[in-house]
Design a protein around this motif. Structure first.
Motif, short mmCIF file in Angstrom:
data_model
loop_
_atom_site.label_atom_id
_atom_site.label_comp_id
_atom_site.label_asym_id
_atom_site.label_seq_id
_atom_site.Cartn_x
_atom_site.Cartn_y
_atom_site.Cartn_z
N GLU A 1 130.58 23.80 108.52
CA GLU A 1 130.90 22.92 109.66
C GLU A 1 131.82 21.79 109.23
O GLU A 1 132.73 21.39 109.97
CB GLU A 1 129.60 22.36 110.26
CG GLU A 1 129.81 21.50 111.50
CD GLU A 1 128.52 20.99 112.08
OE1 GLU A 1 128.57 20.16 113.01
OE2 GLU A 1 127.44 21.40 111.59
N GLN A 2 131.58 21.27 108.03
CA GLN A 2 132.47 20.27 107.42
C GLN A 2 132.83 20.79 106.02
O GLN A 2 132.18 20.44 105.04
CB GLN A 2 131.78 18.91 107.32
CG GLN A 2 131.55 18.24 108.67
CD GLN A 2 130.91 16.87 108.49
OE1 GLN A 2 129.71 16.75 108.22
NE2 GLN A 2 131.73 15.84 108.60
N PRO A 3 133.85 21.63 105.93
CA PRO A 3 134.16 22.30 104.65
C PRO A 3 134.60 21.31 103.58
O PRO A 3 135.12 20.22 103.88
CB PRO A 3 135.29 23.25 105.02
CG PRO A 3 135.90 22.68 106.25
CD PRO A 3 134.79 22.01 107.00
N PRO A 4 134.42 21.69 102.31
CA PRO A 4 134.85 20.82 101.21
C PRO A 4 136.37 20.80 101.11
O PRO A 4 137.06 21.73 101.53
CB PRO A 4 134.23 21.48 99.99
CG PRO A 4 134.12 22.92 100.36
CD PRO A 4 133.81 22.94 101.83
N THR A 5 136.88 19.75 100.50
CA THR A 5 138.31 19.66 100.20
C THR A 5 138.57 19.89 98.72
O THR A 5 139.72 19.96 98.29
CB THR A 5 138.87 18.28 100.59
OG1 THR A 5 138.16 17.26 99.86
CG2 THR A 5 138.70 18.03 102.10
N GLN B 1 140.39 33.16 92.29
CA GLN B 1 140.79 34.51 92.71
C GLN B 1 140.28 34.81 94.11
O GLN B 1 141.01 35.38 94.94
CB GLN B 1 140.24 35.54 91.72
CG GLN B 1 140.95 35.53 90.37
CD GLN B 1 140.30 36.45 89.36
OE1 GLN B 1 139.12 36.81 89.47
NE2 GLN B 1 141.06 36.86 88.35
N ALA B 2 139.06 34.41 94.42
CA ALA B 2 138.50 34.64 95.75
C ALA B 2 139.24 33.82 96.81
O ALA B 2 139.48 34.31 97.92
CB ALA B 2 137.01 34.30 95.75
N LEU B 3 139.62 32.61 96.46
CA LEU B 3 140.37 31.78 97.40
C LEU B 3 141.72 32.41 97.70
O LEU B 3 142.17 32.46 98.86
CB LEU B 3 140.57 30.37 96.82
CG LEU B 3 139.33 29.47 96.75
CD1 LEU B 3 139.63 28.20 95.96
CD2 LEU B 3 138.84 29.11 98.16
N ARG B 4 142.39 32.91 96.67
CA ARG B 4 143.71 33.52 96.87
C ARG B 4 143.61 34.77 97.75
O ARG B 4 144.51 35.04 98.55
CB ARG B 4 144.33 33.85 95.51
CG ARG B 4 144.80 32.60 94.77
CD ARG B 4 145.31 32.92 93.37
NE ARG B 4 145.83 31.73 92.71
CZ ARG B 4 146.16 31.66 91.42
NH1 ARG B 4 146.03 32.74 90.66
NH2 ARG B 4 146.61 30.55 90.90
N LYS B 5 142.55 35.53 97.60
CA LYS B 5 142.35 36.71 98.45
C LYS B 5 142.25 36.32 99.92
O LYS B 5 142.55 37.12 100.81
CB LYS B 5 141.09 37.46 98.02
CG LYS B 5 141.26 38.30 96.76
CD LYS B 5 139.94 38.83 96.25
CE LYS B 5 139.24 39.72 97.26
NZ LYS B 5 137.98 40.30 96.69
N ARG C 1 146.98 23.22 97.25
CA ARG C 1 147.45 22.93 98.61
C ARG C 1 146.28 22.87 99.60
O ARG C 1 146.21 21.94 100.42
CB ARG C 1 148.43 24.01 99.05
CG ARG C 1 149.07 23.76 100.42
CD ARG C 1 149.75 25.02 100.94
NE ARG C 1 148.78 26.08 101.23
CZ ARG C 1 149.10 27.35 101.45
NH1 ARG C 1 150.37 27.74 101.36
NH2 ARG C 1 148.16 28.24 101.71
N ASP C 2 145.39 23.86 99.51
CA ASP C 2 144.28 23.91 100.47
C ASP C 2 142.99 23.34 99.91
O ASP C 2 142.19 22.76 100.64
CB ASP C 2 144.06 25.37 100.90
CG ASP C 2 145.30 25.95 101.56
OD1 ASP C 2 145.75 25.37 102.57
OD2 ASP C 2 145.83 26.96 101.05
N LEU C 3 142.77 23.53 98.63
CA LEU C 3 141.58 22.98 97.96
C LEU C 3 141.95 22.59 96.54
O LEU C 3 142.63 23.35 95.84
CB LEU C 3 140.45 24.02 97.90
CG LEU C 3 139.62 24.23 99.16
CD1 LEU C 3 139.38 25.70 99.37
CD2 LEU C 3 138.28 23.52 99.03
#
Length: 335
Positions: free
Chosen positions: A236-240, A255-259, A266-268
């Motif tokens: 609901e309030q994702p981490p940065t 690797q999981a984020l890139r998938k 940039r995103d995290l």
């Protein structure tokens, strides 16, 4: 096959004298010692190490048991241990538990049957107590590396896990991050407990609360539970930002984020405990708390050999090696 009797006959001495030269025991003149050694070299004689061990009650063999040979921290640690062992005249057997207690037990049984003189031991977790008690029962000296075990008194070489974790999280907070997830090892591993403590302390010192839903506990060896990462991303309030408690967890998470089409930073933003060794020299990317891995192995081996050779004080020693915060390009400030 050349025997000590062949050596004795050619050197003009008794077989007992040859045995004393090989095992460096008894009173023998320097001239006789040199003559016997010269004959041994001429005949290319190689002493039987098992027979020698029965005489000396020492094999001059040590064992290093680590938890993950793929992890650059442990491969560098192993180099430090091996170099120190060879300098002191010992040979080193390597064993890798893969963070698996049963595999660790199998190696401990092997060490007992091999009659190693001592063990440099990185435990899989608190349950390693039984394996360590087996070594104690058989009077095999050991030094613990990287992790403490409740109920065991031994020489220790540890990193400052709590302080290193706190510095990493404080770095993220200074960049403006307020929702910082943690991917940690399991609570039965002392380094996981200490790194969580540092994560928590950084939050509290900055006036931030710790949200349990942002903390994931998984095996230190790898991060394959991508559903847990999805839960963070779709929170609901994702981490940065993400703090990975070791480098293998960081690799799996990135690797999981890139998938999922997400880019670091940039995103995290992502930080982790432990560096990546030589593989990361040309293009260092991750912000890390770097530990002196080579010194872990070399110092641990020094403590072990001192314990084996009776040069250590009766009181057990605890060495805590500091980490270094290396800021790279895996983090960025929130706009």
């Amino acid at each position: 096959m050349i025997t000590i009797y062949d050596i004795a006959e050619k050197a003009g001495v008794s077989a007992m004298t040859v045995s004393r030269v090989i095992n460096n025991t008894g009173r023998i003149s320097e001239a006789t010692r040199k003559r016997v050694k010269k004959v041994m070299e001429e005949l290319h004689y190689i002493p039987n190490s098992m027979a020698r061990s029965l005489v000396l009650q020492k094999t001059k063999i040590l064992s290093l048991l680590i938890t993950d040979i793929r992890n650059p921290f442990f491969t560098t640690l192993a180099r430090g241990a091996e170099d120190a062992a060879l300098r002191a005249g010992y040979r080193l057997l390597f064993a890798n538990s893969d963070e698996d207690y049963a595999k660790e037990k199998g190696y401990v049984d092997m060490m007992l049957s091999t009659r190693v003189d001592g063990v440099l031991f990185a435990p899989t977790g608190d349950h390693s107590l039984e394996n360590l008690l087996q070594l104690q029962k058989h009077n095999i000296p050991f030094v613990l590396l990287d992790r403490e075990i409740p109920g065991i008194e031994a020489d220790l070489v540890l990193g400052d896990s709590k302080e290193g974790a706190r510095k990493l999280v404080e770095h993220l907070i200074e960049l403006g991050h307020r929702r910082i997830a943690m991917i940690n090892g399991t609570p039965d591993v002392s380094t996981a407990r200490l790194r969580y403590s540092g994560y928590r302390e950084a939050h509290l010192l900055s006036g931030l609360g710790v949200e349990d839903s942002l903390v994931i506990h998984r095996n230190f060896r790898d991060f394959q539970d991508e559903s847990a990462l999805d839960a963070l991303i779709h929170h609901e309030q994702p981490p940065t930002a993400i703090f990975a408690a070791n480098n293998m967890l960081a690799i799996g998470a990135i690797q999981a984020l890139r998938k999922r089409g997400l880019q670091v930073p940039r995103d995290l933003s992502v930080v982790c405990f432990d560096d990546f060794g030589h593989t990361d020299v040309l293009n260092p990317f991750l912000t890390v708390a770097s530990q002196p891995a080579y010194q872990f192995g070399a110092l641990g081996m020094q403590l072990l050999i001192e314990r084996i050779e009776g040069e250590a004080a009766q009181e057990h020693r605890k060495m805590i090696l500091p980490s270094e915060l290396l800021i790279r390009s895996s983090t960025q400030a929130l706009v």
